[in-house]
Design an enzyme around this catalytic site. Structure first.
Site, PDB file in Angstrom:
ATOM      1  N   GLU A 134      47.848  54.926  52.320  1.00  0.00           N
ATOM      2  CA  GLU A 134      46.204  55.562  52.483  1.00  0.00           C
ATOM      3  C   GLU A 134      45.590  55.258  53.966  1.00  0.00           C
ATOM      4  OE1 GLU A 134      43.350  53.637  49.629  1.00  0.00           O
ATOM      5  OE2 GLU A 134      44.295  54.188  47.934  1.00  0.00           O
ATOM      6  N   GLU A 175      50.336  56.797  41.070  1.00  0.00           N
ATOM      7  CA  GLU A 175      49.290  56.275  40.443  1.00  0.00           C
ATOM      8  C   GLU A 175      48.503  57.001  39.899  1.00  0.00           C
ATOM      9  OE1 GLU A 175      47.531  54.040  43.261  1.00  0.00           O
ATOM     10  OE2 GLU A 175      48.878  53.192  44.965  1.00  0.00           O
TER      11      GLU A 175
HETATM   12  O1  G3I Z   1      43.056  38.199  41.677  1.00  0.00           O
HETATM   13  C1  G3I Z   1      41.424  37.567  42.736  1.00  0.00           C
HETATM   14  C2  G3I Z   1      41.442  36.490  42.037  1.00  0.00           C
HETATM   15  O2  G3I Z   1      42.167  35.342  42.042  1.00  0.00           O
HETATM   16  C3  G3I Z   1      39.714  36.548  41.485  1.00  0.00           C
HETATM   17  O3  G3I Z   1      39.016  35.297  40.597  1.00  0.00           O
HETATM   18  C4  G3I Z   1      38.717  37.874  41.397  1.00  0.00           C
HETATM   19  C5  G3I Z   1      37.637  37.644  42.152  1.00  0.00           C
HETATM   20  O4  G3I Z   1      36.705  39.291  42.154  1.00  0.00           O
HETATM   21  O5  G3I Z   1      39.866  39.079  42.384  1.00  0.00           O
HETATM   22  C6  G3I Z   1      40.771  39.579  42.194  1.00  0.00           C
HETATM   23  O6  G3I Z   1      41.860  39.705  42.878  1.00  0.00           O
HETATM   24  C7  G3I Z   1      41.319  41.389  42.078  1.00  0.00           C
HETATM   25  C8  G3I Z   1      42.803  41.986  41.784  1.00  0.00           C
HETATM   26  O7  G3I Z   1      42.578  43.346  42.072  1.00  0.00           O
HETATM   27  C9  G3I Z   1      43.333  41.643  41.045  1.00  0.00           C
HETATM   28  O8  G3I Z   1      42.479  41.802  40.301  1.00  0.00           O
HETATM   29  C10 G3I Z   1      40.257  42.023  43.669  1.00  0.00           C
HETATM   30  O9  G3I Z   1      39.430  41.240  43.464  1.00  0.00           O
HETATM   31  C11 G3I Z   1      40.284  43.442  43.217  1.00  0.00           C
HETATM   32  O10 G3I Z   1      39.676  44.004  44.517  1.00  0.00           O
HETATM   33  C12 G3I Z   1      41.823  43.937  42.867  1.00  0.00           C
HETATM   34  O11 G3I Z   1      41.802  45.198  42.574  1.00  0.00           O
HETATM   35  C13 G3I Z   1      43.218  46.200  43.007  1.00  0.00           C
HETATM   36  C14 G3I Z   1      42.693  47.105  43.903  1.00  0.00           C
HETATM   37  O12 G3I Z   1      43.521  48.337  44.629  1.00  0.00           O
HETATM   38  C15 G3I Z   1      42.397  46.556  45.060  1.00  0.00           C
HETATM   39  O13 G3I Z   1      43.727  46.227  46.012  1.00  0.00           O
HETATM   40  C16 G3I Z   1      42.717  47.780  41.543  1.00  0.00           C
HETATM   41  O14 G3I Z   1      43.144  46.095  39.986  1.00  0.00           O
HETATM   42  C17 G3I Z   1      44.111  48.251  41.910  1.00  0.00           C
HETATM   43  O15 G3I Z   1      44.370  48.588  40.380  1.00  0.00           O
HETATM   44  C18 G3I Z   1      43.699  49.254  43.017  1.00  0.00           C
HETATM   45  O16 G3I Z   1      44.678  49.922  43.318  1.00  0.00           O
HETATM   46  C19 G3I Z   1      44.500  50.609  44.540  1.00  0.00           C
HETATM   47  C20 G3I Z   1      46.034  50.902  44.760  1.00  0.00           C
HETATM   48  O17 G3I Z   1      47.101  49.728  45.368  1.00  0.00           O
HETATM   49  C21 G3I Z   1      46.345  51.942  46.029  1.00  0.00           C
HETATM   50  N1  G3I Z   1      44.954  53.154  45.628  1.00  0.00           N
HETATM   51  C22 G3I Z   1      44.417  52.785  44.770  1.00  0.00           C
HETATM   52  C23 G3I Z   1      43.919  51.657  43.796  1.00  0.00           C
HETATM   53  C24 G3I Z   1      43.142  51.886  42.848  1.00  0.00           C
HETATM   54  O18 G3I Z   1      41.928  51.864  43.810  1.00  0.00           O
END
Ligand code: G3I
Length: 328
Positions: free
Chosen positions: A131, A238
């Site tokens: 991105e 994705e």
């Molecule tokens: O692991 C921590 C946990 O320890 C904590 O308690 C919790 C509190 O917020 O957060 C957890 O991390 C989260 C992580 O997912 C694991 O569940 C993050 O907050 C959250 O922001 C993260 O979201 C992911 C997002 O990318 C940001 O990385 C989504 O699951 C994931 O589906 C999404 O995937 C992205 C691709 O990488 C790139 N393209 C878009 C796609 C959708 O946004």
């Protein structure tokens, strides 16, 4: 038992899914039977693998790699460089000084060398950058910290570091909304620049977070045709298909009708992909509707159902549409 998507598409496409420790535990058998490739939904991102400088954590990703290897599945690496889910230390100077270019590049180099080196020979393709396109910028690149501190050639550097660490791995640029004309033109321009400078890039990842309404299959077809002209590999990296319009909590038809439309569109898309031999894999961003990111930060009554298996792990109409679209 439900027939296998991976087997139906074998020899045509890798059929992949984004996984984490939770769905591997709850749906391990389904994942192993249905998919031929996995990608870590979060475990290989900068925040997860190097939360503090020099402190590498690969345990969660190693568990996913072990699972995939025990089921003879291919492994996609996502992602080495992103503006999100990346710890601030990567861009900060020392003792409160502003970060300088060489310091940040050295950190990026060590991050990439360590992670790609750790998975050398196990991860067959990396989303090296994720991105990074912003069609509103003059140079088509998102004006994020990497760009501000290092300058536009951070992209070249990231690819060169990854290639040095595992020359056999295929290196991708990964992007969303690649069907939108201005963004598509920018992505093509950035990729052509990388190619012109001899940067080791092998392919383009089209995320395809789409909905039952948008984009039309013809637009996806045109997009894949446009990128095929670059002579590189393409992957859908994705895909999921929301029943909602983006950031809208309303359903514009009955769930039954929306799910039937979803199945039809998934089938249309997969039949269209037969016409694109440069497309080597389609990866779903999740396994069952119980754990889609689309319900992650949404209102409690927002129940999206974008994937091929329902919340109980049962195949949906969408699954059968994808299964039937495979060539016999
Ligand atoms: O692991 C921590 C946990 O320890 C904590 O308690 C919790 C509190 O917020 O957060 C957890 O991390 C989260 C992580 O997912 C694991 O569940 C993050 O907050 C959250 O922001 C993260 O979201 C992911 C997002 O990318 C940001 O990385 C989504 O699951 C994931 O589906 C999404 O995937 C992205 C691709 O990488 C790139 N393209 C878009 C796609 C959708 O946004």
């Amino acid at each position: 038992p439900t027939p296998s998507l991976a087997k139906a598409w074998q020899g045509q496409l890798l059929i992949g899914a984004a996984v984490d420790e939770k769905n591997i535990k709850s749906q391990g058998e389904l994942i192993a039977n249905q998919f031929s490739s996995v990608v870590a939904e979060n475990a290989m991102k900068p925040m997860a693998t190097e939360p503090r400088e020099g402190e590498f954590h690969f345990e969660a990703a190693d568990a996913i790699v072990r699972f995939a290897q025990s089921h003879d599945m291919a492994i996609r690496g996502h992602t080495l460089l992103w503006h999100l889910h990346t710890p601030d230390w990567m861009w900060q100077g020392r003792n409160g000084q502003p970060a300088d270019r060489n310091l940040v590049l050295a950190r990026l180099k060590r991050h990439i060398e360590t992670e790609v080196g750790h998975y050398k020979g196990q991860v067959y393709v990396w989303d090296v950058v994720n991105e990074i396109i912003d069609e509103k910028q003059a140079d088509c690149l998102r004006n994020d910290k990497w760009h501000q501190v290092v300058g536009p050639d951070y992209v070249d550097e990231a690819f060169r570091y990854a290639h040095a660490a595992d020359p056999a791995a295929r290196l991708f640029i990964n992007e969303y909304s690649t069907t939108e004309p201005a963004k598509q033109r920018c992505l093509i321009r950035v990729v052509q620049g990388l190619q012109a400078r001899g940067v080791p890039i092998n392919g383009i990842g089209h995320q395809m977070h789409i909905s039952v309404f948008y984009p039309r299959v013809e637009e996806i077809d045109q997009t894949l045709t446009a990128f095929a002209r670059l002579g590189l590999e393409n992957q859908i990296t994705e895909i999921d298909m929301s029943l909602y319009k983006w950031k809208d909590n309303r359903l514009y038809d009955t769930r039954e009708n929306l799910l039937a439309l979803q199945a039809r569109r998934y089938g249309d898309i997969m039949r269209m992909i037969h016409n694109h031999p440069d497309v080597t894999a389609v990866t779903w961003w999740g396994v069952t509707d119980a754990s889609t990111w689309l319900n992650q930060d949404a209102p409690a009554d927002h129940h999206d159902q974008p994937l091929l298996f329902d919340a109980q792990g049962q195949p949906k109409g969408a699954f059968w549409a994808v299964f039937n679209a495979a060539r016999r």
